[in-house]
Design an enzyme around this catalytic site. Structure first.
Site, mmCIF file in Angstrom:
data_model
loop_
_atom_site.group_PDB
_atom_site.id
_atom_site.type_symbol
_atom_site.label_atom_id
_atom_site.label_comp_id
_atom_site.label_asym_id
_atom_site.label_seq_id
_atom_site.Cartn_x
_atom_site.Cartn_y
_atom_site.Cartn_z
ATOM 1 N N TRP A 1 11.299 56.814 20.974
ATOM 2 C CA TRP A 1 12.702 56.985 21.352
ATOM 3 C C TRP A 1 13.678 56.913 20.195
ATOM 4 O O TRP A 1 14.881 57.035 20.409
ATOM 5 C CB TRP A 1 13.077 55.922 22.395
ATOM 6 C CG TRP A 1 12.556 54.542 22.083
ATOM 7 C CD1 TRP A 1 11.459 53.940 22.636
ATOM 8 C CD2 TRP A 1 13.083 53.606 21.131
ATOM 9 N NE1 TRP A 1 11.268 52.695 22.095
ATOM 10 C CE2 TRP A 1 12.262 52.463 21.160
ATOM 11 C CE3 TRP A 1 14.164 53.616 20.254
ATOM 12 C CZ2 TRP A 1 12.468 51.358 20.356
ATOM 13 C CZ3 TRP A 1 14.375 52.510 19.441
ATOM 14 C CH2 TRP A 1 13.535 51.403 19.498
ATOM 15 N N ASN A 2 13.199 56.669 18.972
ATOM 16 C CA ASN A 2 14.188 56.452 17.903
ATOM 17 C C ASN A 2 14.773 57.748 17.338
ATOM 18 O O ASN A 2 15.955 57.822 17.037
ATOM 19 C CB ASN A 2 13.613 55.553 16.805
ATOM 20 C CG ASN A 2 12.350 56.092 16.198
ATOM 21 O OD1 ASN A 2 11.667 56.932 16.785
ATOM 22 N ND2 ASN A 2 12.011 55.623 15.020
ATOM 23 N N PRO B 1 8.173 63.092 25.620
ATOM 24 C CA PRO B 1 9.081 62.128 25.001
ATOM 25 C C PRO B 1 8.915 60.747 25.617
ATOM 26 O O PRO B 1 8.249 60.588 26.646
ATOM 27 C CB PRO B 1 10.468 62.703 25.324
ATOM 28 C CG PRO B 1 10.274 63.454 26.608
ATOM 29 C CD PRO B 1 8.846 63.963 26.600
ATOM 30 N N SER C 1 4.056 53.027 18.233
ATOM 31 C CA SER C 1 3.624 51.724 17.730
ATOM 32 C C SER C 1 2.110 51.697 17.466
ATOM 33 O O SER C 1 1.361 52.533 17.987
ATOM 34 C CB SER C 1 3.989 50.650 18.751
ATOM 35 O OG SER C 1 3.281 50.902 19.947
ATOM 36 N N GLU D 1 1.193 58.617 13.562
ATOM 37 C CA GLU D 1 2.255 58.119 12.678
ATOM 38 C C GLU D 1 2.770 56.845 13.323
ATOM 39 O O GLU D 1 3.412 56.889 14.368
ATOM 40 C CB GLU D 1 3.360 59.147 12.550
ATOM 41 C CG GLU D 1 2.888 60.412 11.870
ATOM 42 C CD GLU D 1 3.974 61.472 11.859
ATOM 43 O OE1 GLU D 1 5.126 61.149 11.587
ATOM 44 O OE2 GLU D 1 3.661 62.622 12.150
ATOM 45 N N LEU D 2 2.466 55.713 12.713
ATOM 46 C CA LEU D 2 2.671 54.437 13.401
ATOM 47 C C LEU D 2 3.746 53.606 12.715
ATOM 48 O O LEU D 2 4.597 54.136 12.018
ATOM 49 C CB LEU D 2 1.330 53.721 13.509
ATOM 50 C CG LEU D 2 0.221 54.585 14.146
ATOM 51 C CD1 LEU D 2 -1.109 53.858 14.172
ATOM 52 C CD2 LEU D 2 0.600 55.041 15.539
ATOM 53 N N CYS E 1 11.029 54.074 11.453
ATOM 54 C CA CYS E 1 9.702 53.584 11.056
ATOM 55 C C CYS E 1 9.681 53.210 9.584
ATOM 56 O O CYS E 1 9.095 52.217 9.189
ATOM 57 C CB CYS E 1 8.637 54.614 11.369
ATOM 58 S SG CYS E 1 8.949 56.214 10.615
ATOM 59 N N GLU F 1 7.086 44.234 12.234
ATOM 60 C CA GLU F 1 8.184 45.195 12.238
ATOM 61 C C GLU F 1 9.272 44.707 13.191
ATOM 62 O O GLU F 1 9.004 44.527 14.373
ATOM 63 C CB GLU F 1 7.595 46.510 12.752
ATOM 64 C CG GLU F 1 8.415 47.701 12.569
ATOM 65 C CD GLU F 1 7.748 48.911 13.200
ATOM 66 O OE1 GLU F 1 8.013 49.997 12.715
ATOM 67 O OE2 GLU F 1 6.995 48.778 14.184
HETATM 68 P P1 NAD Z 1 5.420 53.211 21.791
HETATM 69 O O1 NAD Z 1 4.126 53.186 21.078
HETATM 70 O O2 NAD Z 1 5.704 52.197 22.806
HETATM 71 O O3 NAD Z 1 5.627 54.615 22.540
HETATM 72 C C1 NAD Z 1 5.518 55.844 21.851
HETATM 73 C C2 NAD Z 1 5.230 56.945 22.863
HETATM 74 O O4 NAD Z 1 3.939 56.722 23.455
HETATM 75 C C3 NAD Z 1 6.203 57.011 24.035
HETATM 76 O O5 NAD Z 1 6.387 58.370 24.389
HETATM 77 C C4 NAD Z 1 5.454 56.261 25.121
HETATM 78 O O6 NAD Z 1 5.892 56.612 26.412
HETATM 79 C C5 NAD Z 1 4.039 56.719 24.877
HETATM 80 N N1 NAD Z 1 2.975 55.845 25.390
HETATM 81 C C6 NAD Z 1 3.060 54.555 25.784
HETATM 82 N N2 NAD Z 1 1.841 54.100 26.145
HETATM 83 C C7 NAD Z 1 0.974 55.122 25.972
HETATM 84 C C8 NAD Z 1 -0.437 55.267 26.136
HETATM 85 N N3 NAD Z 1 -1.201 54.263 26.567
HETATM 86 N N4 NAD Z 1 -0.995 56.452 25.816
HETATM 87 C C9 NAD Z 1 -0.247 57.484 25.361
HETATM 88 N N5 NAD Z 1 1.093 57.402 25.173
HETATM 89 C C10 NAD Z 1 1.699 56.236 25.472
HETATM 90 O O7 NAD Z 1 6.527 53.212 20.638
HETATM 91 P P2 NAD Z 1 8.094 53.115 20.810
HETATM 92 O O8 NAD Z 1 8.455 51.710 21.141
HETATM 93 O O9 NAD Z 1 8.552 54.224 21.691
HETATM 94 O O10 NAD Z 1 8.577 53.466 19.313
HETATM 95 C C11 NAD Z 1 8.698 52.505 18.318
HETATM 96 C C12 NAD Z 1 7.499 52.531 17.398
HETATM 97 O O11 NAD Z 1 7.331 53.830 16.858
HETATM 98 C C13 NAD Z 1 7.681 51.616 16.218
HETATM 99 O O12 NAD Z 1 6.501 50.884 16.005
HETATM 100 C C14 NAD Z 1 7.916 52.570 15.058
HETATM 101 O O13 NAD Z 1 7.572 52.085 13.796
HETATM 102 C C15 NAD Z 1 7.080 53.726 15.457
HETATM 103 N N6 NAD Z 1 7.498 54.941 14.746
HETATM 104 C C16 NAD Z 1 6.688 55.449 13.764
HETATM 105 C C17 NAD Z 1 7.076 56.571 13.048
HETATM 106 C C18 NAD Z 1 6.226 57.165 11.952
HETATM 107 O O14 NAD Z 1 6.424 58.316 11.610
HETATM 108 N N7 NAD Z 1 5.299 56.432 11.378
HETATM 109 C C19 NAD Z 1 8.287 57.187 13.336
HETATM 110 C C20 NAD Z 1 9.073 56.640 14.337
HETATM 111 C C21 NAD Z 1 8.667 55.519 15.043
#
Ligand code: NAD
Length: 470
Positions: free
Chosen positions: A144-145, A169, A220, A241-242, A275, A372
């Site tokens: 969502w960021n 999304p 994440s 990409e985590l 991130c 983080e």
């Molecule tokens: P999240 O992992 O909770 O969710 C990411 C996406 O995955 C969402 O669309 C969510 O609905 C979906 N999702 C949730 N559970 C799932 C599952 N079991 N299987 C498949 N998809 C699932 O992350 P978030 O809270 O939305 O975003 C924040 C995280 O994203 C932070 O850790 C941040 O560092 C990371 N991030 C990384 C990068 C990068 O390029 N490395 C860029 C932006 C954000």
């Protein structure tokens, strides 16, 4: 209402009518609904993506023209996309416009990108050629960021390579992505890019769907692990990409006054929900209090407010659970002896606002240092020797980015070379070119995105091997 616009195009699959609420983080109130698609709808969606792939894969020229048209359509829709993105995500409107512009720019960049066949010679009387072929339907799952920008980082290279895409999304930010899908559908053939929205287990089911050949995920680390496990069922390719916990090391020749503005925004842009934001600052002992005070002064001056208010420089945190995480990590650090030189608390107003926070005297073991925080909170830690600073910067399971700040650029670059991460910056942080690779190491990621590397990440080599003579 954007969801109805998406419905009119017919490119977003019809749903059984269930919806879920989308909350404006500036008020904490629901302001719209999005379709709650169910996992069992994915068979039809992925089936259509496969059908569309059979023709989309065949003509690079058609793809290039379509992606250029798509870029133009996104630009033309900026005045619809940007406010909607701000409403559901929280960021200041100017940043939403920048995100839309970046999305269009990425489409344009990949419209011009094409894989090169390669001849292989090894001295034997054999002619081998490597040709690049697309993989099939790609699942793109984003957080969502930066909903639009991160989605485009996935679908632009995937589509340019000749794959089709099912884009999911975050349920916190489904609306601008749905509208984007609708806008893109004016330039792309039916089924080439489909947006699906809903709560889990929609993403889990998509990641493990047998018709998906590549799962490209940003989010994440724990979810990344789950995605990789899911994709293992069909042995689909996985790009992850985590998270990150980037350190900024300030050298003893740093000009604190000169870098404060850049360093501050490298940590606080998008409310720290980046991130590769600066998430820890290491300053030499003798400069530490100067650095803390300079950053704190900057933090106190920032105008925090709703993203749609023209004066706002920093919006709210995106959602209630993220706010709770930021709040509890900050409280834990304060309870452990840290001092809030600025902020340290949520704001007493509706919505998910947290005061921009600069922390001094933080125990190195505090979660705000080791994990983080993904929010507007920045710990500044002193170091005695450069070796100690580099060791502390690298002492983490994350490995996304890092930066070194100083006046002697050669020395700064030498220190940057010691950082264990995917990208190391000097005197800035988190700036990326569309043409460069982006890859985290350790737990920050698997695979490479960005530039030609991102394109090849969506292709497989196909080798034709023939003798020189019959
Ligand atoms: P999240 O992992 O909770 O969710 C990411 C996406 O995955 C969402 O669309 C969510 O609905 C979906 N999702 C949730 N559970 C799932 C599952 N079991 N299987 C498949 N998809 C699932 O992350 P978030 O809270 O939305 O975003 C924040 C995280 O994203 C932070 O850790 C941040 O560092 C990371 N991030 C990384 C990068 C990068 O390029 N490395 C860029 C932006 C954000």
């Amino acid at each position: 209402m954007p969801t109805s616009r998406a419905g009119r195009t017919g490119r977003t699959p019809a749903t059984r009518g269930e919806t879920f609420a989308v909350v404006d983080p500036a008020t904490g109130e629901a302001f719209a609904e999005a379709p709650a698609q169910q996992p069992d709808e994915l068979d039809a969606v992925v089936g259509r993506a496969h059908e569309a792939w059979l023709s989309w894969r065949s003509d690079p020229l058609v793809r290039s023209k379509s992606l250029l048209a798509a870029a133009g359509a996104v630009e033309a829709a900026g005045a619809d996309l940007a406010p909607l993105l701000t409403r559901e995500q929280g960021k200041p409107l100017a940043e939403s416009y920048a995100e839309v512009a970046r999305t269009a720019a990425r489409l344009r960049w990949f419209a011009e990108a094409a894989p090169e066949p390669q001849k292989i010679t090894d001295g034997r009387p054999v002619r081998s050629e490597v040709r690049w072929r697309p993989l099939g339907p790609v699942a793109a799952i984003v957080p969502w960021n930066f909903p639009l920008q991160l989605a485009s980082a996935k679908f632009a290279p995937a589509l340019a390579a000749g794959n089709t895409v099912v884009l999911k999304p975050s349920p916190y930010t489904p609306l601008a992505t749905r509208l984007l899908g609708s806008v893109l559908s004016t330039a792309l053939p039916e089924g080439v890019l489909t947006v699906v929205t809903g709560h889990e287990p929609l993403g889990a089911r998509l990641a493990s769907h047998p018709g998906i050949r590549h799962v490209t995920f940003t989010g994440s680390i724990p979810t990344g692990r789950a995605v990789a496990r899911g994709a293992a069922a069909s042995l689909a390719r996985v790009t992850l990409e985590l998270g990150g916990n980037d350190a900024a090391i300030l050298l003893d020749d740093v000009d604190v006054e000169r870098i404060t503005e850049r360093l501050f925004w490298a940590a606080f842009r998008n409310c720290g929900q980046v991130c590769m934001a600066v998430k820890r600052v290491y300053a030499p002992d003798r400069l530490c209090s100067q650095v803390v005070e300079a950053l704190a002064e900057r933090a106190r001056a920032v105008v925090v407010g709703a993203g749609l208010d023209p004066g706002s420089q920093l919006g709210p945190v995106n959602n209630a659970s993220q706010l709770a995480r930021v709040e509890s990590r900050t409280a834990q650090a304060l309870a452990g002896g840290a001092r809030a030189a600025a902020g340290g608390h949520r704001l007493d107003r509706p919505g998910y606002f947290f005061a921009p926070t600069v922390l001094a005297d933080v125990p190195p073991s505090a979660a705000v240092v080791t994990e983080e925080q993904f929010g507007p909170v920045l710990p500044v830690l002193p170091y005695r020797s450069l070796d100690q600073a580099v060791e502390a910067a690298n002492d983490t399971g994350f490995g996304l980015g890092g930066s070194v700040w100083g006046t002697d650029l050669d020395r700064a670059e030498a220190v940057a070379g010691r950082l264990e991460c995917g990208t190391a910056w000097i005197n800035h942080h988190a700036e990326l070119s569309l043409a460069q690779p982006f890859a985290g190491i350790k737990e920050s990621g698997v695979g490479v995105a960005g530039g030609p590397w991102g394109l090849y990440g969506n292709l497989r080599p196909f080798v034709v091997h023939r003798p020189e003579e019959a």
